[in-house]
Design a protein around this motif. Structure first.
Motif, mmCIF file in Angstrom:
data_model
loop_
_atom_site.group_PDB
_atom_site.id
_atom_site.type_symbol
_atom_site.label_atom_id
_atom_site.label_comp_id
_atom_site.label_asym_id
_atom_site.label_seq_id
_atom_site.Cartn_x
_atom_site.Cartn_y
_atom_site.Cartn_z
ATOM 1 N N ARG A 61 26.153 -86.204 -13.112
ATOM 2 C CA ARG A 61 26.130 -85.540 -13.545
ATOM 3 C C ARG A 61 27.290 -85.106 -13.239
ATOM 4 N NH1 ARG A 61 20.450 -85.446 -11.996
ATOM 5 N NH2 ARG A 61 19.172 -86.451 -13.692
ATOM 6 N N ASP A 62 27.743 -85.345 -12.316
ATOM 7 C CA ASP A 62 29.460 -84.584 -11.922
ATOM 8 C C ASP A 62 30.531 -85.332 -12.883
ATOM 9 O OD1 ASP A 62 29.422 -86.932 -10.939
ATOM 10 O OD2 ASP A 62 29.555 -85.408 -8.400
ATOM 11 N N SER A 63 29.781 -85.864 -13.996
ATOM 12 C CA SER A 63 30.963 -87.299 -14.165
ATOM 13 C C SER A 63 32.614 -87.275 -13.354
ATOM 14 C CB SER A 63 31.408 -86.143 -14.774
ATOM 15 O OG SER A 63 30.785 -85.728 -16.321
ATOM 16 N N LYS A 64 32.194 -87.073 -12.067
ATOM 17 C CA LYS A 64 33.340 -87.932 -11.013
ATOM 18 C C LYS A 64 32.965 -89.339 -10.114
ATOM 19 C CE LYS A 64 35.076 -83.785 -10.851
ATOM 20 N NZ LYS A 64 35.767 -82.040 -9.943
ATOM 21 N N ARG A 65 31.928 -89.111 -9.586
ATOM 22 C CA ARG A 65 30.885 -90.265 -8.716
ATOM 23 C C ARG A 65 30.700 -91.019 -9.710
ATOM 24 N NH1 ARG A 65 27.491 -86.798 -4.656
ATOM 25 N NH2 ARG A 65 27.407 -86.071 -7.260
ATOM 26 N N LYS A 66 31.157 -92.216 -9.562
ATOM 27 C CA LYS A 66 30.704 -92.932 -9.872
ATOM 28 C C LYS A 66 28.966 -93.789 -10.081
ATOM 29 C CE LYS A 66 33.918 -96.660 -11.400
ATOM 30 N NZ LYS A 66 35.258 -97.255 -10.991
ATOM 31 N N VAL A 67 28.341 -94.170 -10.585
ATOM 32 C CA VAL A 67 27.457 -95.074 -10.337
ATOM 33 C C VAL A 67 27.646 -96.648 -10.450
ATOM 34 C CG1 VAL A 67 25.014 -96.134 -11.276
ATOM 35 C CG2 VAL A 67 26.256 -93.824 -12.170
ATOM 36 N N ASP A 68 27.528 -96.808 -8.890
ATOM 37 C CA ASP A 68 27.700 -98.552 -8.667
ATOM 38 C C ASP A 68 26.797 -99.389 -8.588
ATOM 39 O OD1 ASP A 68 30.394 -97.790 -7.437
ATOM 40 O OD2 ASP A 68 29.559 -97.032 -6.344
ATOM 41 N N TYR A 69 25.160 -98.487 -8.622
ATOM 42 C CA TYR A 69 23.980 -99.370 -8.247
ATOM 43 C C TYR A 69 23.157 -98.686 -9.176
ATOM 44 C CZ TYR A 69 22.163 -104.277 -7.055
ATOM 45 O OH TYR A 69 22.677 -105.909 -7.433
ATOM 46 N N VAL A 70 22.368 -98.820 -9.999
ATOM 47 C CA VAL A 70 20.838 -98.428 -10.354
ATOM 48 C C VAL A 70 19.361 -99.330 -10.082
ATOM 49 C CG1 VAL A 70 19.612 -98.014 -12.471
ATOM 50 C CG2 VAL A 70 21.852 -98.000 -12.703
ATOM 51 N N LEU A 71 18.446 -98.474 -9.587
ATOM 52 C CA LEU A 71 16.956 -99.221 -9.197
ATOM 53 C C LEU A 71 16.413 -98.505 -10.272
ATOM 54 C CD1 LEU A 71 16.893 -98.151 -4.729
ATOM 55 C CD2 LEU A 71 17.228 -99.884 -6.698
ATOM 56 N N ALA A 72 15.097 -98.732 -10.901
ATOM 57 C CA ALA A 72 14.287 -98.580 -11.694
ATOM 58 C C ALA A 72 13.029 -98.341 -11.533
ATOM 59 C CB ALA A 72 14.307 -99.599 -13.248
ATOM 60 N N TYR A 73 12.353 -98.046 -11.420
ATOM 61 C CA TYR A 73 10.681 -97.859 -11.103
ATOM 62 C C TYR A 73 9.702 -96.945 -12.590
ATOM 63 C CZ TYR A 73 11.409 -93.215 -9.348
ATOM 64 O OH TYR A 73 11.207 -91.788 -9.100
ATOM 65 N N HIS A 74 8.189 -96.903 -12.066
ATOM 66 C CA HIS A 74 7.922 -96.499 -12.943
ATOM 67 C C HIS A 74 6.732 -95.767 -12.182
ATOM 68 C CE1 HIS A 74 8.475 -99.506 -16.352
ATOM 69 N NE2 HIS A 74 7.896 -98.702 -17.043
ATOM 70 N N TYR A 75 6.755 -94.880 -12.378
ATOM 71 C CA TYR A 75 6.253 -93.344 -12.225
ATOM 72 C C TYR A 75 4.974 -93.078 -12.889
ATOM 73 C CZ TYR A 75 8.677 -89.672 -14.792
ATOM 74 O OH TYR A 75 8.469 -89.316 -15.999
ATOM 75 N N ARG A 76 3.460 -92.502 -12.340
ATOM 76 C CA ARG A 76 2.164 -92.227 -12.136
ATOM 77 C C ARG A 76 1.741 -90.810 -11.758
ATOM 78 N NH1 ARG A 76 -3.036 -94.261 -11.943
ATOM 79 N NH2 ARG A 76 -4.551 -93.985 -13.198
ATOM 80 N N ASN A 77 1.967 -89.923 -12.040
ATOM 81 C CA ASN A 77 1.482 -88.022 -12.051
ATOM 82 C C ASN A 77 -0.096 -87.926 -12.110
ATOM 83 O OD1 ASN A 77 4.073 -88.066 -10.265
ATOM 84 N ND2 ASN A 77 4.859 -86.936 -12.288
#
Length: 948
Positions: A25-41
């Protein structure tokens, strides 16, 4: 930001997502990897720090969670100020019981939190989406700072370019001129991608070292490691970071346990769009992954940079294979045209088509088939000559040498790519165990823990032994044998279909139907064969994967190799079993008139057409090859990923509630777009279809010279189809370093050697090449082919037909005394009537002699070609030696400069020491000690590189 951990739920406001979709969100640090998951509250929990006070002991606003479904004990009620437990009916106390699904979801949440804490401790920086819905999809974005990248690059021994550049010496003379001419001619075919400014210079690469960081050309720490290298480093950390829950080791185990849904690096932005922001993905799409650029060469270096060495090697191999199909296609067309040109001058075909030669043939079936004239099979005989002519022998030898030259050229190209991609001297990296192996090992540990005695050695490292895997090996052996028998059963079923259908159509009263029995049966049977092959191929792929999983291989490399061997064995048998039957078994066990072999009562074994089985083999091979390429390799590859993508999209829409999310931006981010894409499952299916095609091109090429042409047309589409799939339809794969194509090379080499033997038998046994050669030089009175048809037909006395098998209502029954059949047997007036004649044994001996001669000749030529073409190009071999000497000189120069600098410090210090204080003398002594240690390290470095 708390300890490098940025959580969207902390604080009152949430920053907007980065406009590029590639950064935090700071538009400076690059996203190198992503983890995805489904949650259930299921519980409305107040986020910490959101303004809700924590409930105090004895307060009336407490909430209690009871784990009612997991059987792990009961939660305790809160205590009051006097120490007594609050009753369940206490005012304001809300008791919430968790069901089994809720408890499982809570356990997954705790595992995720622990895992992410461990990632932060490893130095990674994390950003999470807020979980502000009752259920939904959430992403964890990971950034690796410089200190983590440099540390891991040193551990992984990643070669990085240094400041030193050296010149690549080119070959002079005529080869250089030819290369320059070729570059000018093919300039329009080159992809428009950024190239190195000076192609004669190469950066000297060396495994990254933080101690020698001054050696590397680091202009910007954010761009020194490219995106592929950054994601590879993060993946290594993800694989080795563990959690205490269930003793899970790495992201692979967590995905297998459904704690996370997916883990993937991001693509470099969109591949389409009118914006001027050019990225590597968009460049690959424009210059490589479109059908409109099918005529261009592949940008192999850019493919390797974006997808990694393993995928780069696959496309380099596919490109070389497709290029090599061009000369073989040209020669195949010439052989086919030779057959077309010489068809009018072929004497055996003329004799068969001449109606004046009244060759009355024996009935093709019992009772319902009449005697027939051989001239009625004229069209089949003429068509057979297109593929059964002397040129096919030359083409078989050519294709055997072609396969050898292709493999030799690939070894040279592989070595060249290894040099330019800095893969020379690449060591095998120690792989992490697979999640399934760890689970099996954990079960074994728990089992042994219960029966372990006090004297047992607990420090001994546990591992799976052959006895642990024995059930898996037994299941593999039994099921593979069963699958092979299933394939043979399918082939036998088609044989029965052909026999029964031929008999049924022979009963027909329609003259047109009876005259086209052979064509109808052959065409329908081949289509049935194709459908069965396509269905069994899909089944065998799933079965091979399941069989490999129950073996529980330790590493991914072992798993992949065993899966490849099983899948190849099953698919090889499935694809080629019908072709082997037509080539070597059909018509061999028919018997003779009066003594036929019957499958069932009244059903005779099928025999070859009058022109031989080679024409039918050609039809079988062409339909199966073209059908597999068109349906399986193209329609399935295009259609199935789109259906999977649609199904996953519909599933996500159905499971996620339609809730407004004010924190999420309206435009989908890159991680959202990549999550929708199909996950990358490996290169095995891509290689497999090409290896099976390579078998069609080489194994039975004597019967179908146009096979290389159809393979070439398919591969022109296949290259762009695979490219489009990788760029637009798949998530970005993890980059994997590999110096070769692995076990696939051994399979290719095995197919090349097997093709020599099979083509020798096709020419000797299936075609009429040897009988014609024997007749012309041993039995012909004038050395020509006149009389060949009569020579190959034996006589049979129709009165010797068994009762009930004679043709019914035949108008020729009274006129026919003898009928003819194709075989070398004694005539009925001989003492040994209907026994094999001397010609039969002479031809059989010639067939076997040809197989031995052909096999040894081609094998000798293949070995000669292998010996003449060195595996490593001479220029590359010299460059590798030069690179080593340049590396040694570069390090020696750097060490000399360092020593000079140190000595200048010491010299200055000595001058100061004469008039200096005690503290300065101590500092001077320390400099002297440092100087001695540097000299010793310099000496050890010199001796080390002298050995190299």
């Amino acid at each position: 930001i708390i300890n490098n951990y940025l959580d969207g739920t902390r604080g009152g406001a949430v920053d907007k997502a980065s406009p590029s979709g590639m950064h935090f969100r700071d538009s400076k640090r690059k996203v190198d990897y992503v983890l995805a998951y489904h949650y259930r509250n299921r519980l409305a929990r107040h986020p910490p720090g959101a303004g809700s006070p924590e409930p105090t002991r004895g307060s009336a606003s407490s909430a209690l969670v009871l784990n009612g479904g997991m059987g792990k004990g009961r939660a305790e009620l809160p205590r009051l100020d006097d120490g007594r437990r609050a009753p369940r009916e206490w005012p304001g106390l809300e008791v919430i019981e968790l069901g089994p699904l809720d408890a499982l979801e809570e356990e997954k949440r705790l595992q995720r939190e622990e895992y992410e804490r461990n990632l932060v401790e490893a130095g990674l920086e994390i950003e999470k989406d807020p979980e502000n819905k009752s259920q939904g999809l959430s992403f964890v974005r990971i950034h690796a700072p410089w200190q983590v990248l440099s540390r891991e690059a040193e551990l992984l021994k990643i070669k990085m370019p240094t400041k030193k550049m050296y010149e690549i010496t080119e070959e002079g003379g005529i080869l250089k001129k030819l290369n320059e001419i070729w570059c000018k001619v093919t300039e329009p075919l080159q992809p428009q991608v950024p190239q190195q400014e000076n192609t004669n210079m190469k950066s000297l690469s060396y495994p990254f070292s933080r101690e020698k960081i001054y050696l590397y050309n680091i202009k910007d720490k954010d761009t020194f490691f490219d995106n592929a290298t950054r994601s590879r480093i993060v993946r290594e950390i993800l694989k080795r970071t563990s959690t205490k829950a269930r003793n899970s080791m790495g992201i692979g185990t967590l995905i297998a346990n459904n704690v996370y849904d997916a883990a993937y690096p991001l693509h470099d932005g969109e591949y389409e769009g009118q914006n001027d922001d050019m990225n590597e993905r968009k460049l690959l799409y424009r210059e490589w992954a479109r059908y409109g650029v099918f005529y261009k060469f592949q940008p192999i270096d850019l493919i390797r940079k974006y997808f990694g060495e393993k995928i780069g090697l696959y496309f380099a191999w596919l490109g070389l294979y497709t290029e090599f199909l061009i000369p073989s296609s040209v020669v195949g067309i010439i052989v086919f045209l030779y057959g077309c040109i010489t068809i009018e001058s072929d004497i055996p075909s003329k004799e068969m088509c001449d109606q004046r030669n009244a060759f009355t043939m024996c009935p093709l079936c019992d009772k319902f088939c009449d005697y027939w004239n051989l001239s009625s099979a004229c069209a089949t005989a003429r068509a057979s000559h297109l593929f059964d002519n002397p040129a096919t022998v030359f083409f078989s030898i050519f294709m055997a040498l072609w396969a050898t030259m292709f493999l030799e050229q690939w070894k040279r190209l592989q070595m060249r790519l290894s040099y330019f991609w800095d893969l020379t001297g690449l060591e095998e990296e120690e792989e992490h165990p697979r999640p399934e192996y760890e689970t099996k090992l954990l079960q074994k540990k728990l089992k042994n823990k219960n029966i372990r005695t006090e004297n047992s050695n607990e420090n001994e490292k546990e591992k799976l032994t052959w006895s642990d895997r024995m059930p898996g090996y037994a299941a593999n052996f039994g099921l593979i044998l069963f699958m092979i028998m299933l394939t043979f059963s399918a082939v036998f079923g088609v044989i029965v279909y052909r026999i029964t259908t031929a008999a049924a159509l022979s009963f027909s009263t329609n003259e047109t139907t009876r005259s086209n029995v052979r064509v109808t049966v052959t065409a329908t049977a081949v289509i049935i064969n194709l459908v069965v092959i396509l269905i069994l191929d899909e089944i065998y792929g799933a079965v091979a994967k399941w069989l490999t999983e129950i073996e529980v291989p330790k590493t991914e490399k072992t798993f992949e190799e065993r899966l490849i061997l099983k899948a190849f064995l099953l698919k090889f048998v499935n694809s080629y079993a019908p072709i082997f039957y037509v080539a070597f078994f059909k018509g061999r066990f028919v018997g003779r008139p009066g003594h036929y072999v019957y499958v069932f009562d009244g059903y005779r074994m099928e025999e070859c057409a009058p022109g031989g089985c080679l024409m039918e083999l050609c039809i079988q091979l062409s339909i199966i090859m073209l059908g597999k390429q068109l349906i399986q390799n193209n329609l399935f590859e295009i259609g199935i990923p789109k259906l999977k993508k649609l199904f996953r999209k519909l599933k996500d829409e159905r499971t996620e509630p339609k809730e407004m999310d004010t924190n999420q931006s309206k435009d989908p981010q890159q991680w959202d777009l990549d999550y929708i894409l199909e996950p990358f499952t490996g290169l095995t299916p891509e290689y497999m279809e090409m290896i099976i095609q390579f078998g069609f091109v080489t194994l039975f090429v004597a019967s179908f010279p146009l096979a290389p042409l159809f393979a070439l047309l398919n591969n022109i589409i296949e290259v762009r189809l695979d490219a489009k799939k990788f760029v637009t339809e798949l998530r970005r794969p993890d980059t994997v370093r590999a110096k070769d194509i692995g076990i696939w090379y051994n399979i290719l080499s095995g197919i090349g050697k097997l093709s020599v033997i099979i083509n020798a038998f096709v020419i000797a046994v299936t075609s009429d090449f040897i009988p014609r050669l024997m007749y012309q030089y041993a039995y012909s009175q004038n050395g020509t082919m006149h009389g060949f048809i009569n020579h190959t037909l034996s006589y049979f006395n129709v009165s010797h037909l068994k009762a009930g098998t004679q043709p019914e209502n035949s108008p020729f029954a009274q006129d026919v005394l003898f009928c003819r059949f194709k075989d070398y047997r004694e005539p009925p007036w001989s003492q040994n009537q209907y026994e094999f004649s001397k010609q039969y044994w002479a031809v059989l001996s010639a067939r076997l002699a040809f197989v031995i001669l052909f096999q040894n000749l081609v094998m000798f030529l293949s070995v000669l070609v292998d010996w003449m073409i060195p595996d490593i190009p001479k220029g590359i071999s010299e460059q590798i030696k030069k690179e080593k000497s340049v590396l040694v000189d570069f390090f020696l120069k750097e060490e000399h400069e360092k020593l000079k600098l140190i000595e200048s410090f010491i010299a200055r210090d000595k001058q100061r020491r004469k008039s200096g204080t005690k503290g300065e003398r101590i500092r001077a002594a320390s400099f002297c000690q440092f100087n001695r240690s540097q000299k010793s390290s310099f000496a050890s470095f010199s001796s080390q590189h002298t050995e190299v």
